[in-house]
Motif scaffolding. Structure first.
Motif, PDB file in Angstrom:
ATOM      1  N   LYS A 194     -12.866 -49.410   5.405  1.00 54.95           N
ATOM      2  CA  LYS A 194     -13.713 -48.653   6.328  1.00 54.95           C
ATOM      3  C   LYS A 194     -13.080 -47.290   6.552  1.00 54.95           C
ATOM      4  N   THR A 195     -13.916 -46.290   6.739  1.00 50.41           N
ATOM      5  CA  THR A 195     -13.432 -44.925   6.895  1.00 50.41           C
ATOM      6  C   THR A 195     -13.166 -44.628   8.365  1.00 50.41           C
ATOM      7  N   TYR A 196     -12.306 -43.651   8.596  1.00 50.65           N
ATOM      8  CA  TYR A 196     -12.029 -43.200   9.953  1.00 50.65           C
ATOM      9  C   TYR A 196     -11.743 -41.699   9.933  1.00 50.65           C
ATOM     10  N   GLY A 197     -11.770 -41.113  11.127  1.00 49.55           N
ATOM     11  CA  GLY A 197     -11.372 -39.728  11.344  1.00 49.55           C
ATOM     12  C   GLY A 197     -10.630 -39.635  12.656  1.00 49.55           C
ATOM     13  N   PHE A 198      -9.775 -38.649  12.796  1.00 46.11           N
ATOM     14  CA  PHE A 198      -9.002 -38.520  14.034  1.00 46.11           C
ATOM     15  C   PHE A 198      -8.726 -37.052  14.343  1.00 46.11           C
ATOM     16  N   VAL A 199      -8.573 -36.773  15.631  1.00 44.85           N
ATOM     17  CA  VAL A 199      -8.013 -35.511  16.132  1.00 44.85           C
ATOM     18  C   VAL A 199      -6.865 -35.893  17.035  1.00 44.85           C
TER      19      VAL A 199
END
Length: 562
Positions: A194-199
């Motif tokens: 599964k993909t993710y993104g973060f700041v």
């Protein structure tokens, strides 16, 4: 004796307002300060949901930017670079905005590499079991030499076990970076990913988070803007707060800047705000897992907004399908009223070229729209003045019977068709207008660093010309409650003459309050944005002109005033 008591009460009230107002105003109406540089973040974990980590030794910015291989970012509104180590977007500068009004002031920096003093950066990745995943130390290969609106860049990495990871980055002419994540499975078995993104960021902004201006974690989940999570909540409560949503977005909002992750708006996502060791904070999202068979590939696209909260830019992205993106600006309760005020003020500014003159023109428009209300107010005041002899007679007759006096007064108002509250209506109308202008001046970046005339170089900041230090010639800064500027003095004087035009009040205490009110407002308004004082001074001057005109329509009121 009663008059002396009233005077003592008025003096005590004055002292309480002068010395106590600053503490109230700092909480409810935070004032403009030197623009704070956005601060940064912690690194994600590598094979699980991205989690904020602690920070080590502080690295100088120049040294951090010199490490590793970087791909430049160049657009009309963004400049910086992408770090191929970890595929992190960790170097973002806004060349069209400066930290201060000084000519030599550096451009605003939003993102800085991990380990620097004000670290903040973003990235995209994969989670999964049974396969080797890229992490923060992975060195990616770039296809493309520069990320511009015309030239996307693709980052690739082969894990050596049959899976190839690719992130195709593209950028528009504003502040939006798109990340198209593709995983190709050339191995012999099925993999779950599964993909993710973060700041991720280190520390909190210098600007305070208050009930009128939200600064900190923020998102839109299931069609509703959420301002409920603060940095203090993550410090004192659970170290992570999660949200389930279909579509939406999340990130960190500063006073003027925003870093936000926007996943596929048709996909279900899990969004989180997290606290790591020390002063590390992170916003991240992950999408549902997908089973990828051999010979198959999957592509999912997410976006990253990093830039200024320009109203029209946010609205354009909202119109393009990002829900409630304009709510990145915390308009508050009067959203329905503040947006038209901003639109009119910005339209005037675009056509006039001077923001201070635009505020004066806005005041003219507001006073023009309120003129019928003012006419009714003065008619009511004239009627009240006409019935004052009857009111005094009732007060004398029923001075020992307050309930009966109130009953007879109401009958008199009804018989004479007088509304004692009609004179308050313009004041109540002014409240949302004043608050809307306050929010526009404090929140919208279009008003940031806008000059007026002479010494007023920034109408979103307080008047810098303080009388007590002789406008800066004496080397000391007066305390906040004594920081009276030229505009605050003009406000007090204009309000004094405005009140002098009003008829004398029947109640001595009320007359004393009106006598000291201009000077109280001078102290109260001194720390506010200069633009607000320009509005109020203009409003007072127009009110005096309006009163002069209406006195010619109501001779009995003019006689009472004299």
């Amino acid at each position: 004796m009663d008059d002396k008591k009233n005077i003592v009460m008025a003096v005590i009230l004055t002292a309480l307002i002068i010395f106590g107002w600053q503490y109230v105003a700092d909480y409810f109406f935070p004032q403009a300060k030197a623009p704070a540089q956005a601060t940064g973040a912690a690194a994600p974990a590598t094979t699980s949901a991205p989690a904020a980590e602690g920070a080590g030794k502080v690295v100088p910015l120049s040294a951090a930017l010199a490490q590793g291989q970087r791909i430049p970012i160049r657009t009309p509104k963004l400049s910086g670079s992408i770090n191929l180590v970890g595929a992190r977007i960790d170097d973002i500068v806004l060349p069209t905005y400066r930290e201060t009004i000084d000519k030599g002031s550096p451009a605003v920096r939003l993102f800085s590499p991990r380990g620097t003093q004000h670290a903040e950066y973003a990235g995209f990745g994969w989670q999964g079991e049974g396969l080797k995943l890229p992490d923060g130390n992975t060195v990616w290969t770039a296809e493309g030499k520069e990320l511009t609106p015309a030239t996307p860049v693709t980052l690739r990495w082969d894990n050596g076990a049959g899976q190839i990871f690719a992130i195709r980055l593209s950028v528009d002419r504003n502040y939006m970076i798109s990340a198209q994540q593709t995983l190709s499975n050339r191995g012999a078995g099925t993999v779950g990913v599964k993909t993710y993104g973060f700041v991720s960021r280190t520390g909190i902004p210098k600007e305070p988070d208050t009930w009128t201006i939200h600064i900190g974690p923020m998102g839109v989940f299931n069609g509703a803007a959420n301002y409920d999570v603060n940095f203090s909540d993550l410090d004192e409560g659970p170290s992570a707060q999660s949200f389930q949503s279909t579509g939406g977005w999340l990130g960190f909002t500063d006073k003027y800047w925003l870093s936000a992750l926007i996943p596929d708006q048709k996909a279900a996502m899990t969004g989180q705000f997290r606290k790591g060791a020390g002063n590390q904070y992170q916003a991240d999202f992950s999408l549902p897992p997908v089973m990828l068979a051999p010979g198959k590939a999957i592509t999912q696209t997410s976006r990253l907004f990093v830039g200024a909260k320009e109203v029209k830019t946010l609205e354009a992205y909202q119109d393009a399908g990002i829900p409630l993106f304009d709510r990145a600006i915390d308009w508050g309760w009067f959203y329905w009223f503040e947006k038209p005020i901003f639109a009119l003020l910005h339209w005037l500014f675009e056509h006039i070229g001077n923001f201070g003159v635009a505020i004066i023109c806005l005041t003219l428009v507001v006073r023009g729209l309120m003129f019928p209300v003012a006419q009714r107010q003065f008619a009511s005041m004239a009627a009240m003045r006409a019935v004052q002899p009857k009111m005094k007679a009732l007060q004398e007759k029923y001075k020992d019977d307050k309930p009966k006096l109130q009953q007879e007064m109401m009958e008199l108002y009804k018989k004479e068709k007088v509304n004692p509250l009609a004179g308050c209506l313009p004041i109540f109308i002014q409240i949302p207008i004043f608050f809307a202008l306050y929010k526009v001046l404090q929140l919208t970046i279009e008003m940031r660093h806008q000059p007026f005339v002479l010494w007023i170089k920034d109408l979103s900041a307080p008047d810098p010309a303080h009388i007590l230090n002789l406008f800066g010639y004496l080397d000391f800064n007066p305390p906040a409650f004594l920081a009276i500027g030229v505009l605050a003095l003009l406000l007090g004087v204009s309000m004094y003459f405005q009140f002098k035009l009003n008829p004398a009040q029947m109640d001595p205490m009320q007359q004393q309050v009106f006598a000291i009110m201009p000077w109280l407002m001078m102290f109260i308004m001194a720390p506010f944005a200069a633009g607000l004082l320009v509005y109020w001074i203009t409003n007072n001057c127009l009110s005096m002109l309006q009163q002069w005109f209406l006195y010619t329509r109501h001779p009995q009121l003019n006689a009472a005033a004299k």
